[in-house]
Motif scaffolding. Structure first.
Motif, short mmCIF file in Angstrom:
data_model
loop_
_atom_site.label_atom_id
_atom_site.label_comp_id
_atom_site.label_asym_id
_atom_site.label_seq_id
_atom_site.Cartn_x
_atom_site.Cartn_y
_atom_site.Cartn_z
N LYS A 119 4.35 19.07 61.29
CA LYS A 119 4.01 17.66 61.16
C LYS A 119 4.34 17.13 59.77
N ALA A 120 4.25 17.99 58.74
CA ALA A 120 4.61 17.56 57.39
C ALA A 120 6.07 17.13 57.32
N LEU A 121 6.94 17.88 57.97
CA LEU A 121 8.36 17.52 57.98
C LEU A 121 8.59 16.21 58.71
N GLU A 122 7.91 16.04 59.83
CA GLU A 122 8.07 14.82 60.62
C GLU A 122 7.63 13.59 59.83
N LEU A 123 6.51 13.72 59.14
CA LEU A 123 6.01 12.58 58.37
C LEU A 123 6.96 12.24 57.23
N ILE A 124 7.42 13.24 56.50
CA ILE A 124 8.34 13.00 55.40
C ILE A 124 9.63 12.37 55.90
N ASP A 125 10.16 12.91 56.97
CA ASP A 125 11.41 12.39 57.52
C ASP A 125 11.26 10.93 57.95
N ASP A 126 10.12 10.60 58.53
CA ASP A 126 9.86 9.22 58.97
C ASP A 126 9.76 8.29 57.78
N TRP A 127 8.94 8.66 56.79
CA TRP A 127 8.71 7.79 55.63
C TRP A 127 9.94 7.68 54.74
N ALA A 128 10.75 8.73 54.71
CA ALA A 128 11.87 8.75 53.79
C ALA A 128 13.02 7.83 54.21
N HIS A 129 13.08 7.49 55.49
CA HIS A 129 14.19 6.67 55.98
C HIS A 129 13.74 5.24 56.23
N GLY A 130 14.57 4.30 55.83
CA GLY A 130 14.27 2.90 56.00
C GLY A 130 14.43 2.44 57.45
N PRO A 131 14.04 1.19 57.73
CA PRO A 131 14.11 0.67 59.11
C PRO A 131 15.50 0.76 59.72
N ARG A 132 16.52 0.50 58.93
CA ARG A 132 17.88 0.54 59.45
C ARG A 132 18.24 1.94 59.95
N ALA A 133 17.79 2.96 59.21
CA ALA A 133 18.10 4.33 59.59
C ALA A 133 17.38 4.74 60.87
N HIS A 134 16.23 4.13 61.15
CA HIS A 134 15.51 4.46 62.37
C HIS A 134 16.23 3.94 63.62
N LEU A 135 17.14 3.01 63.42
CA LEU A 135 17.88 2.44 64.55
C LEU A 135 19.33 2.93 64.61
N GLY A 136 19.69 3.82 63.72
CA GLY A 136 21.08 4.28 63.64
C GLY A 136 21.59 3.93 62.26
N GLY A 137 22.58 3.08 62.20
CA GLY A 137 22.98 2.48 60.93
C GLY A 137 23.87 3.29 60.03
N HIS A 138 24.20 4.53 60.38
CA HIS A 138 25.06 5.31 59.49
C HIS A 138 26.52 4.90 59.70
N PRO A 139 27.31 4.80 58.62
CA PRO A 139 28.72 4.40 58.79
C PRO A 139 29.56 5.40 59.57
#
Length: 262
Positions: free
Chosen positions: A142-162
């Protein structure tokens, strides 16, 4: 590239070019629970444009031997020991998150060894919530999941990588999963106990740039700007639509800011 530092084998990626200590050196330092691979684009660009690049795996991380260090000041001194092992007198240091704190501390403790400093995803203090520390101490996924979630901005949660087909959150979680047991907790605890940021900032004497994500929830941009105000002459680059993991979320914008400094 394998290097022996204080009797331990250390790995550093060199951006696809042989390391040449005669060239201006750039030392790239990753954050908590991560490794050299977060600098993949930036290290290759710099190495092919006249820089001697070291994207290092800190002790106990990635392909490097030893135990993860437990104090930011110890990490700072270790970075200088790495330069000593390669016969490098001065280098530009660029660090992300925990790595930024280590580079800041190195600039304060060893000012004569830095020709430039870049601090990414950073704040004067970086406390860690006790619940997250407890999860990391238990090696709870769960620690990894929380960090991964918080570390990425809203755009990254929807994709957004070039790069088409690249899954930012999935890649971030897989990277954290590769860390050895106990490493993430040691890293987070080192960040949590580091209280010298404001004092160290006043001792920086080299050209400095802070690179901040406008949507960073872990080290908000406003906190990064406070740190910049403490460093004489520091410049600030704020990347729009970007969270804490700017090297992967916005690799080109991060590189544009980085290459103006190192």
């Amino acid at each position: 590239m394998q290097i022996t530092v204080e009797g331990r084998e250390v790995f550093a990626a060199t951006g696809g070019r042989p390391f040449d200590p005669a060239l201006p050196c750039v030392l790239l330092v990753h954050g908590a629970g991560m490794d050299h691979s977060v600098w993949a684009l930036q290290s290759r660009y710099l190495a092919h444009r006249g820089r001697a690049v070291l994207a290092v795996d800190l002790p106990g991380h990635g392909r490097s031997d030893g135990e993860a260090l437990t104090a930011i000041s110890d990490l700072a001194d270790w970075l200088i020991a790495l330069l000593d092992a390669l016969g490098v007198g001065q280098a530009a240091l660029a660090g992300h998150s925990m790595g930024a704190l280590a580079c800041l501390s190195a600039a304060a403790r060893h000012p004569q060894r830095l020709r430039a400093l870049a601090l990414l995803g950073v704040a004067p203090k970086m406390p860690v919530h006790p619940d997250l520390l407890a999860l990391a101490a238990a090696d709870d996924h769960k620690a990894l999941e929380l960090i991964d979630d918080w570390a990425h901005g809203p755009r990254a949660h929807l994709g957004g990588h070039p790069a088409a087909g690249t899954w930012l959150l999935g890649g971030g979680e897989r990277l954290l999963e590769r860390a050895r047991p106990g490493v993430l907790h040691r890293d987070l605890a080192a960040c949590d106990t580091y209280a010298d940021g404001p004092a160290d900032a006043t001792r920086v004497r080299c050209p400095t740039r802070l690179i901040l994500g406008a949507d960073d929830k872990m080290t908000p941009a406003k906190a990064g700007r406070k740190l910049a105000d403490m460093i004489e002459g520091a410049a600030v680059a704020t990347i729009p639509s970007c969270g804490h993991m700017m090297m992967t979320e916005q690799p080109d914008a991060t590189l544009d800011a980085l290459k103006r400094t190192v």
